[in-house]
Scaffold this active site. Structure first.
Site, PDB file in Angstrom:
ATOM      1  N   SER A 140      11.957  -1.434  12.817  1.00  0.00           N
ATOM      2  CA  SER A 140      12.697  -1.344  11.552  1.00  0.00           C
ATOM      3  C   SER A 140      13.802  -0.312  11.703  1.00  0.00           C
ATOM      4  O   SER A 140      13.724   0.578  12.561  1.00  0.00           O
ATOM      5  CB  SER A 140      11.757  -0.889  10.429  1.00  0.00           C
ATOM      6  N   TYR A 153       5.551   5.053   6.260  1.00  0.00           N
ATOM      7  CA  TYR A 153       6.053   3.801   6.841  1.00  0.00           C
ATOM      8  C   TYR A 153       6.991   4.103   8.012  1.00  0.00           C
ATOM      9  O   TYR A 153       6.855   3.538   9.095  1.00  0.00           O
ATOM     10  CB  TYR A 153       6.769   2.975   5.770  1.00  0.00           C
TER      11      TYR A 153
HETATM   12  P1  NDP Z   1       6.111 -10.529   4.975  1.00  0.00           P
HETATM   13  O1  NDP Z   1       5.245  -9.806   4.033  1.00  0.00           O
HETATM   14  O2  NDP Z   1       6.740 -11.813   4.572  1.00  0.00           O
HETATM   15  O3  NDP Z   1       5.333 -10.798   6.358  1.00  0.00           O
HETATM   16  C1  NDP Z   1       4.367  -9.934   6.863  1.00  0.00           C
HETATM   17  C2  NDP Z   1       3.491 -10.738   7.816  1.00  0.00           C
HETATM   18  O4  NDP Z   1       2.519  -9.839   8.379  1.00  0.00           O
HETATM   19  C3  NDP Z   1       2.723 -11.826   7.088  1.00  0.00           C
HETATM   20  O5  NDP Z   1       2.692 -12.982   7.895  1.00  0.00           O
HETATM   21  C4  NDP Z   1       1.324 -11.242   6.939  1.00  0.00           C
HETATM   22  O6  NDP Z   1       0.366 -12.286   6.960  1.00  0.00           O
HETATM   23  C5  NDP Z   1       1.247 -10.421   8.217  1.00  0.00           C
HETATM   24  N1  NDP Z   1       0.221  -9.398   8.140  1.00  0.00           N
HETATM   25  C6  NDP Z   1       0.155  -8.312   7.323  1.00  0.00           C
HETATM   26  N2  NDP Z   1      -0.967  -7.625   7.549  1.00  0.00           N
HETATM   27  C7  NDP Z   1      -1.635  -8.288   8.526  1.00  0.00           C
HETATM   28  C8  NDP Z   1      -2.854  -8.080   9.197  1.00  0.00           C
HETATM   29  N3  NDP Z   1      -3.656  -7.052   8.903  1.00  0.00           N
HETATM   30  N4  NDP Z   1      -3.242  -8.954  10.158  1.00  0.00           N
HETATM   31  C9  NDP Z   1      -2.454 -10.006  10.462  1.00  0.00           C
HETATM   32  N5  NDP Z   1      -1.285 -10.247   9.876  1.00  0.00           N
HETATM   33  C10 NDP Z   1      -0.878  -9.407   8.911  1.00  0.00           C
HETATM   34  O7  NDP Z   1       7.228  -9.478   5.410  1.00  0.00           O
HETATM   35  P2  NDP Z   1       8.331  -9.455   6.585  1.00  0.00           P
HETATM   36  O8  NDP Z   1       8.540 -10.777   7.171  1.00  0.00           O
HETATM   37  O9  NDP Z   1       9.476  -8.733   6.015  1.00  0.00           O
HETATM   38  O10 NDP Z   1       7.613  -8.468   7.618  1.00  0.00           O
HETATM   39  C11 NDP Z   1       7.508  -8.714   9.006  1.00  0.00           C
HETATM   40  C12 NDP Z   1       7.762  -7.439   9.786  1.00  0.00           C
HETATM   41  O11 NDP Z   1       9.108  -7.014   9.578  1.00  0.00           O
HETATM   42  C13 NDP Z   1       6.891  -6.244   9.379  1.00  0.00           C
HETATM   43  O12 NDP Z   1       6.435  -5.593  10.553  1.00  0.00           O
HETATM   44  C14 NDP Z   1       7.858  -5.342   8.625  1.00  0.00           C
HETATM   45  O13 NDP Z   1       7.476  -3.987   8.703  1.00  0.00           O
HETATM   46  C15 NDP Z   1       9.147  -5.624   9.376  1.00  0.00           C
HETATM   47  N6  NDP Z   1      10.381  -5.298   8.668  1.00  0.00           N
HETATM   48  C16 NDP Z   1      10.698  -5.902   7.476  1.00  0.00           C
HETATM   49  C17 NDP Z   1      11.844  -5.540   6.796  1.00  0.00           C
HETATM   50  C18 NDP Z   1      12.190  -6.105   5.458  1.00  0.00           C
HETATM   51  O14 NDP Z   1      13.099  -5.566   4.801  1.00  0.00           O
HETATM   52  N7  NDP Z   1      11.557  -7.192   5.009  1.00  0.00           N
HETATM   53  C19 NDP Z   1      12.783  -4.548   7.363  1.00  0.00           C
HETATM   54  C20 NDP Z   1      12.373  -4.022   8.629  1.00  0.00           C
HETATM   55  C21 NDP Z   1      11.218  -4.375   9.241  1.00  0.00           C
HETATM   56  P3  NDP Z   1      -1.018 -12.316   6.157  1.00  0.00           P
HETATM   57  O15 NDP Z   1      -0.829 -11.558   4.884  1.00  0.00           O
HETATM   58  O16 NDP Z   1      -1.254 -13.771   5.970  1.00  0.00           O
HETATM   59  O17 NDP Z   1      -2.006 -11.702   7.082  1.00  0.00           O
END
Ligand code: NDP
Length: 247
Positions: A140, A153
């Protein structure tokens, strides 16, 4: 088509947002996929929407190392190798430290840091044996900067940046590439993981304001690029902001 065709790619956190968008792009590029997350219904819907793809799904919580190992084992059983492991799962329950949200601190450390380490641990022996492979993590912009509310975070994302740089240095002789993708604001449901109402509203506003957030497909394009480079090219980091983002 790029040279991604036929590559075996595992995506953790593929049930929504960036992971879902990346799954779709990689299918277009001809990759063979194993996707995982906790919400099986969403994974299944995604797989069903890609009828001509070579894709399997598995339910896994990245904090559980046996479940992460089972995802890697599934890929090996199906395809015999793993070319790319994408550690994308993450949560962002940001809030001021003074709110002492111990459970959320622990959850961020477990998912955002231990989740990445569990993935590395599961796939590294295979990639070493193959003498090739690429491990990618969604880091990030928060892995470079801190703002009031982001302390924990950002701490997890600073840690992932350090871990992935250590991985690069330790495994370069084994021909294993380490890549982090570092987005600014992306319009996904991630903001819902913050239970602090002010923070949630601020993040929702960013998502809803034209030009202040990226689309998940913008990040998927970066992942596709990083995977498509020749084996001799290690893309260590791609940092992507919405053009109008300030910091
Ligand atoms: P979403 O919430 O759409 O996606 C997060 C994903 O992580 C989901 O598929 C969720 O699936 C999965 N997840 C969360 N916890 C777990 C767990 N314990 N085990 C397995 N899977 C898990 O958000 P984003 O697409 O935005 O996030 C993806 C990545 O991008 C993250 O690492 C986030 O920190 C990073 N990011 C996002 C930004 C933003 O502005 N959106 C900016 C910078 C970085 P499920 O709940 O089904 O398990």
């Amino acid at each position: 088509m790029t040279n991604i065709e036929g590559k075996v790619v595992i995506i953790m956190g593929a049930s929504s947002g960036i992971g879902e968008a990346t799954t779709k792009k990689l299918v277009q590029e001809g990759a063979k996929l194993v996707i995982a997350a906790r919400r099986e219904d969403r994974l299944k819907t995604l797989v069903d929407s890609l009828p001509n793809a070579e894709i399997s799904h598995a339910v896994a919580d990245v904090t559980n190392k046996e479940e992460v190992q089972a995802v890697v084992d599934l890929a090996i059983k199906k395809y015999g190798r793993v070319d790319v492991f994408y550690n994308n799962a993450g949560v962002m329950p940001i809030a001021p430290l003074s709110e002492t949200r111990f459970d959320e601190w622990r959850q961020m450390l477990d998912i955002n840091i231990m989740g990445v380490l569990n993935g590395i641990a599961a796939v590294l022996p295979i990639m070493k044996k193959q003498q090739s492979g690429q491990i990618i993590a969604t880091d990030s912009l928060a892995g470079h900067i801190v703002w009031p509310g982001s302390a924990v975070y950002s701490g997890t994302k600073f840690a992932v940046r350090a871990i992935m740089e250590g991985l690069r240095q330790e495994e370069r002789e084994n021909n294993i590439r380490s890549t982090i993708i570092s987005p600014g604001a992306v319009d996904t449901d991630l903001y819902l993981t913050s239970k602090d109402s002010e923070t949630q509203e601020w993040l929702k506003n960013l998502n809803d304001t034209e030009g202040m957030s990226l689309k998940p497909s913008n990040i998927a394009d970066a992942v596709v690029y990083a995977i498509s480079t020749p084996e001799t090219v290690a893309v260590s980091e791609i940092l992507i902001r919405p053009t109008k983002q300030v910091f």
